[in-house]
Structure formats: structure tokens, C-alpha cells
Write an enzyme that holds these catalytic residues in place. Structure first.
Site, PDB file in Angstrom:
ATOM      1  N   GLU A 166      -4.141   8.475   6.945  1.00 41.24           N
ATOM      2  CA  GLU A 166      -4.798   9.210   5.867  1.00 41.24           C
ATOM      3  C   GLU A 166      -5.975  10.001   6.404  1.00 41.24           C
ATOM      4  O   GLU A 166      -6.606   9.597   7.377  1.00 41.24           O
ATOM      5  CB  GLU A 166      -5.385   8.216   4.843  1.00 41.24           C
ATOM      6  CG  GLU A 166      -4.562   8.017   3.635  1.00 41.24           C
ATOM      7  CD  GLU A 166      -5.147   6.960   2.715  1.00 41.24           C
ATOM      8  OE1 GLU A 166      -6.286   6.522   2.887  1.00 41.24           O
ATOM      9  OE2 GLU A 166      -4.417   6.572   1.791  1.00 41.24           O
TER      10      GLU A 166
ATOM     11  N   LYS B  14       0.811  -1.226   0.000  1.00 42.61           N
ATOM     12  CA  LYS B  14       0.000   0.000   0.000  1.00 42.61           C
ATOM     13  C   LYS B  14       0.840   1.269   0.000  1.00 42.61           C
ATOM     14  O   LYS B  14       0.471   2.243  -0.663  1.00 42.61           O
ATOM     15  CB  LYS B  14      -0.923  -0.011   1.218  1.00 42.61           C
ATOM     16  CG  LYS B  14      -1.893  -1.172   1.178  1.00 42.61           C
ATOM     17  CD  LYS B  14      -3.280  -0.693   1.492  1.00 42.61           C
ATOM     18  CE  LYS B  14      -4.265  -1.779   1.226  1.00 42.61           C
ATOM     19  NZ  LYS B  14      -5.218  -1.933   2.321  1.00 42.61           N
TER      20      LYS B  14
ATOM     21  N   ARG C 258      -4.755  -6.969 -12.240  1.00 42.98           N
ATOM     22  CA  ARG C 258      -5.367  -8.209 -12.740  1.00 42.98           C
ATOM     23  C   ARG C 258      -6.738  -7.899 -13.344  1.00 42.98           C
ATOM     24  O   ARG C 258      -7.245  -6.793 -13.200  1.00 42.98           O
ATOM     25  CB  ARG C 258      -5.556  -9.182 -11.574  1.00 42.98           C
ATOM     26  CG  ARG C 258      -6.312  -8.540 -10.421  1.00 42.98           C
ATOM     27  CD  ARG C 258      -6.882  -9.526  -9.464  1.00 42.98           C
ATOM     28  NE  ARG C 258      -7.352  -8.886  -8.255  1.00 42.98           N
ATOM     29  CZ  ARG C 258      -8.509  -8.281  -8.095  1.00 42.98           C
ATOM     30  NH1 ARG C 258      -9.377  -8.236  -9.101  1.00 42.98           N
ATOM     31  NH2 ARG C 258      -8.853  -7.722  -6.948  1.00 42.98           N
TER      32      ARG C 258
HETATM   33  C1  MV4 Z   1     -10.781   4.780   2.988  1.00 40.94           C
HETATM   34  C2  MV4 Z   1     -12.103   5.152   3.312  1.00 40.94           C
HETATM   35  C3  MV4 Z   1     -12.319   6.461   3.695  1.00 40.94           C
HETATM   36  N1  MV4 Z   1     -11.285   7.340   3.781  1.00 40.94           N
HETATM   37  N2  MV4 Z   1      -9.787   5.695   3.067  1.00 40.94           N
HETATM   38  C4  MV4 Z   1     -11.563   0.120   2.496  1.00 40.94           C
HETATM   39  C5  MV4 Z   1     -10.841  -0.862   1.643  1.00 40.94           C
HETATM   40  C6  MV4 Z   1      -9.555  -0.229   1.322  1.00 40.94           C
HETATM   41  N3  MV4 Z   1      -9.019  -0.688   0.084  1.00 40.94           N
HETATM   42  C7  MV4 Z   1      -9.852   1.225   1.328  1.00 40.94           C
HETATM   43  N4  MV4 Z   1     -11.011   1.377   2.133  1.00 40.94           N
HETATM   44  C8  MV4 Z   1     -11.438   2.608   2.521  1.00 40.94           C
HETATM   45  N5  MV4 Z   1     -10.474   3.564   2.588  1.00 40.94           N
HETATM   46  C9  MV4 Z   1     -10.055   6.938   3.465  1.00 40.94           C
HETATM   47  N6  MV4 Z   1      -9.032   7.797   3.588  1.00 40.94           N
HETATM   48  C10 MV4 Z   1     -13.103   4.191   3.205  1.00 40.94           C
HETATM   49  C11 MV4 Z   1     -12.762   2.897   2.814  1.00 40.94           C
HETATM   50  C12 MV4 Z   1     -13.840   1.958   2.705  1.00 40.94           C
HETATM   51  C13 MV4 Z   1     -14.235   1.460   1.451  1.00 40.94           C
HETATM   52  C14 MV4 Z   1     -13.623   1.820   0.269  1.00 40.94           C
HETATM   53  C15 MV4 Z   1     -14.046   1.325  -0.930  1.00 40.94           C
HETATM   54  C16 MV4 Z   1     -15.116   0.448  -0.998  1.00 40.94           C
HETATM   55  C17 MV4 Z   1     -15.744   0.078   0.148  1.00 40.94           C
HETATM   56  C18 MV4 Z   1     -15.325   0.569   1.399  1.00 40.94           C
HETATM   57  C19 MV4 Z   1     -15.977   0.192   2.564  1.00 40.94           C
HETATM   58  C20 MV4 Z   1     -15.566   0.674   3.779  1.00 40.94           C
HETATM   59  C21 MV4 Z   1     -14.493   1.559   3.846  1.00 40.94           C
END
Ligand code: MV4
Length: 442
Positions: free
Chosen positions: A200, A116, A291
Site C-alpha cells: 500500500e 485484510k 464487534r
Molecule cells: C497504515 C499507515 C500508514 N499508511 N497504512 C497500523 C495498524 C493497521 N491496522 C493499520 N496501520 C497503519 N496502516 C498506510 N498505508 C499507518 C498505520 C498505523 C496506524 C494506524 C492507525 C492507528 C495507529 C497507527 C499506528 C501506526 C501505524
């Protein structure tokens, strides 16, 4: 072209790849566990090799077994599919070292995007907008306080080696930070084998929008627009749409151009998806998937292309097939992921499929390896079918989706079909007025 490809995967995606191979006149070799010997991907393949017991670690993740199968079957290339070994840079290297072609990007890019912090750093370097936060991992509490004060609360503490939404912690105040910083590090160590975390700015109401890219070995890079994947629960995407109902043409064009430029800078090859959080008109990088994606069919429906064929073709060394054509968006597409699980509790469901009846007619596509009598076990993830709808616009899509959900019959196991029947009656879904948290609070 390749004469024979080994498909290192199972279920509907193995079948999807088999179909692309057949459409290109390529022979297929299926690999399977003892639990999957009667699967459609095995029954339809030209050849098949059993590579181990049901448990994935000993079969679908068993690299020596897969390489042995590829050697015995004398294939030209290996397609890793989705999940399993598809984002394992070591696997890509081993495949190449054994002089098979790995159908995917360079191992270097798989490696970078799998970490990441490296991914975020690289994204910034190649001009992709990122979320405000720490430059790299945050080692001390003092450092965490400094960054939190710079970017403002709420913040997220994310595990560097986390994935699929696991290992993220929301922090809303200094007091909470003091409590949670060390807990976050300890849990990261516990769950992911490293206590590395980064910080973040937390977005409170984003949508999840991702850009599909495709590149060949000649530096031709294409964006195939976006997919909106905001309807999710517990980090599992459930409904995906192409195009996103909330982007305007300028936003779409801008983010696509950013991604194309970035992939050229990176010298990226094959297929990839750049995932963003979108909030109040701004895009922020979250990760890049190196992918094919489960939800690729909605892009195929709207752009009239076969992404898996393109992937195979560019891996062979051809140019992208539509290089001199003007690709345009044709209508709208929605995918519902049909999982073998309880639609309310989301608890996995197992059993024998009965009364299987698939919807049909205009604008309906089903990607699935289901048949009557197939035994669904709990060894593998619950995705058993993808219902993919195409229509001239979102309204036609929604009407066809409603029809398809009423026609679809799968007995013998619980599925998420009733959940979709409920979602498509919700005003907020119909008006596309929701964020990634909406379904969880419904
Ligand atoms: C976040 C976020 C809000 N703010 N980052 C969850 C999976 C990971 N790949 C990134 N994720 C998130 N990062 C910041 N700065 C909210 C999520 C997140 C989310 C993101 C995409 C799709 C579904 C989600 C479900 C919960 C939280």
C-alpha cells in the site's frame, strides 16, 4: 426479549454488557477463569460458571467450555464482548449451530473482515475508498517493484494475516525494497503462519478516524458518526474523541453516507466500526471491526443512546430503537483508557488495588470493574478503567477531564493517569493538531 444471556468476556466490558442486560430486564450468566473468581462481572451476574484456568487459551478462548456453560445455564444468547472470541467466525458458527443467538454480525461478514485482503477487496466493491496498492497479495519481488513504481515511495508491506499494527514494514526506495521484501515475507510466515503480504501507499501524517454503524435485520442502517482515535502508542489507542475536532459537517456527512450505503450493499447486521486513515481531506479504509469497540461510550454520550442495548435488541430481531427519531450530536465526549502499566515505559504493572477513589460530578462516567483489594495480574490486557467525559463542547470536556484526572486515585499499581495529565497540558493536544505518530515522538 431474551430472558438470559451468557457474557463470554471479562473485566470492564463484561460488566458493561451485564449493565445493559439488567437495564433490559435480562438475566446474566458470567463465565470466568480461576484467576477472575472475585471479579465484579462475576459477583454481579445472576449466575456464573468457571470455565478454566487463568491462561486465556484454556478459559476465555475455550469454546467447548463456553458452549457447555451456555447449555447448562440454558441461555438464549451469547454476547462475545470485545477481543477474545468476538471476531472469531468459527465461534459465531458454533454458537448458532448450538441454537444460541450470537450477538453480533453474520459469521460470513466476520470472516471477510478478518482477512485484510478480502476486507479491502470487499470495501472497494461496496464503495468505500481504499488506499492505492496491490490488488491482492504480492507473490514476487518483480511484482512488488512494479506496484511500488506505480504508486510511488514510501510504501508499506503489510502481512495479510497481521493485526493490531503488527506485520507492517515501511519501504522508502527500490534498494530498500530489495532488502525488505523477502524479510517481510519470512517474518509474516514466522509470526502469522502465512507468507502472504500486500503493498500500500504509506501515509506519512494521517489521523485515525472510525465510523460507528448499527443495522437491524430489516435493512435499517444508521451511522452514529465518527470517533477520532489518533492519540495512540504502540498501536494501543489511549484517548478517543467524538466528534472528531478536525472534521467539518460536510466531511462527516459524506463519509457517514458512504458507510451507510456500503453496509446496505453488504446486508450487514448488528454493530460495526469502519476504520479509516484520514489525511489532507481524504479518507482511506484500513479495516472493519465486526464487534462492539472499547471506545463505544463516547458515541453513547454524544448521541444519547445505549449501543449495547441496541446490539442486543437488533440481535433479538427488533428494529433499531431510534428509527423514527432524528439523532443529533449533543456536545463532545473524550475517553481516556486507564491501563495498569508504567506511564513512561508502558511495562505492565501488577498488584493489589488500594485507595481506589473515582472522580464524579457532571459529565463524568467511569466504566470499570476495579475495587479495593482487587488483584491485577499479568494474564490479561492492561485495560482496568475507562474515564469517559461529556461536555457541551470540547473546551468544557477538557476542563472536566483535567478535574477528573486530578480526582482519580488508584494506588497499588502503576497506571496511565499521569500520562494523561501530561498530554492534556500539551499545546498540540489542546489545539487538536496532531497525527497518529505524535504521541510516540513526544
Ligand atoms: C497504515 C499507515 C500508514 N499508511 N497504512 C497500523 C495498524 C493497521 N491496522 C493499520 N496501520 C497503519 N496502516 C498506510 N498505508 C499507518 C498505520 C498505523 C496506524 C494506524 C492507525 C492507528 C495507529 C497507527 C499506528 C501506526 C501505524
Amino acid at each position: 426479549m431474551f430472558k438470559k444471556i451468557l457474557i463470554a468476556n471479562r473485566g470492564e466490558i463484561a460488566l458493561r454488557i451485564h449493565r445493559a442486560c439488567k437495564d433490559m430486564g435480562i438475566k446474566t450468566v458470567a463465565v470466568h477463569s480461576t484467576a477472575d473468581e472475585n471479579s465484579m462481572h462475576v459477583r454481579l451476574a445472576d449466575e456464573s460458571v468457571c470455565i478454566g484456568p487463568a491462561i486465556v487459551k484454556d478459559s476465555y478462548l475455550n469454546i467447548p467450555s463456553i458452549i457447555s456453560a451456555a447449555t447448562i445455564a440454558n441461555v438464549d444468547a451469547i454476547h462475545p464482548g470485545v477481543g477474545l472470541l468476538s471476531e472469531n467466525a468459527e465461534f459465531a458458527k458454533i454458537v448458532n449451530d448450538h441454537e444460541f443467538i450470537f450477538i453480533g454480525p453474520k459469521q460470513e461478514h466476520i470472516h471477510i473482515m478478518g482477512n485484510k485482503i478480502l476486507a479491502k477487496r470487499k470495501a472497494e466493491e461496496i464503495g468505500i475508498p481504499i488506499l492505492p496498492g496491490s490488488k491482492g497479495d504480492v507473490k514476487t519481488y518483480q511484482e512488488a517493484v512494479k506496484i511500488a513504481k506505480e504508486i510511488g515511495f514510501p510504501i508499506l508491506i503489510k502481512a495479510t494475516n497481521g493485526g493490531g499494527g503488527r506485520g507492517i514494514k515501511k519501504v522508502s526506495s527500490i534498494e530498500e525494497l530489495k532488502q525488505k521484501f523477502f524479510i517481510a515475507k519470512a517474518e509474516s510466515e514466522q509470526s502469522f503462519g502465512s507468507d502472504s503480504v500486500y503493498i500500500e501507499k504509506y501515509l506519512t501524517h494521517p489521523r485515525h478516524i472510525e465510523i460507528q454503524v448499527l443495522s437491524d435485520k430489516f435493512g435499517n442502517v444508521f451511522s452514529l458518526g465518527e470517533r477520532d482515535c489518533s492519540i495512540q502508542r504502540r498501536n494501543q489507542k489511549l484517548i478517543e474523541e467524538c466528534p472528531s475536532p478536525i472534521l467539518n459537517d460536510d466531511e462527516r456527512k459524506n463519509i457517514s453516507e458512504i458507510c451507510v450505503k456500503a453496509m446496505k450493499k453488504l446486508d450487514y447486521e448488528n454493530i460495526g466500526t469502519i476504520e479509516f486513515l484520514y489525511q489532507d481531506g481524504e479518507f482511506f479504509f484500513i479495516e472493519m471491526n465486526t464487534r462492539l469497540q472499547v471506545e463505544h461510550p463516547i458515541t453513547e454520550m454524544v448521541y444519547g443512546i445505549d449501543l449495547v442495548k441496541e446490539q442486543i435488541s437488533v440481535a433479538y430481531g427488533n428494529e433499531v430503537s431510534f428509527i423514527d427519531k432524528n439523532l443529533t450530536v449533543n456536545g463532545h465526549s473524550i475517553e481516556c483508557r486507564i491501563n495498569a502499566e508504567n506511564p513512561e515505559s508502558f511495562f505492565p504493572s501488577s498488584g493489589n488495588v488500594r485507595n481506589y477513589h473515582v472522580p464524579g460530578g457532571p459529565g463524568i462516567r467511569i466504566d470499570s470493574g476495579l475495587y479495593n483489594g482487587l488483584k491485577i495480574t499479568n494474564y490479561y490486557d492492561g485495560l482496568i478503567a475507562k474515564l469517559i467525559i461529556h461536555g457541551k463542547n470540547r473546551e468544557e470536556c477538557l476542563l472536566r477531564l483535567n478535574r477528573a484526572l486530578l480526582e482519580f486515585v488508584i494506588d497499588g499499581i502503576d497506571t496511565t493517569i499521569p500520562l494523561y495529565q501530561r498530554i492534556i497540558k500539551e499545546e498540540q493536544f489542546l489545539s487538536a493538531n496532531y497525527d497518529i505518530n505524535w504521541l510516540e515522538n513526544l
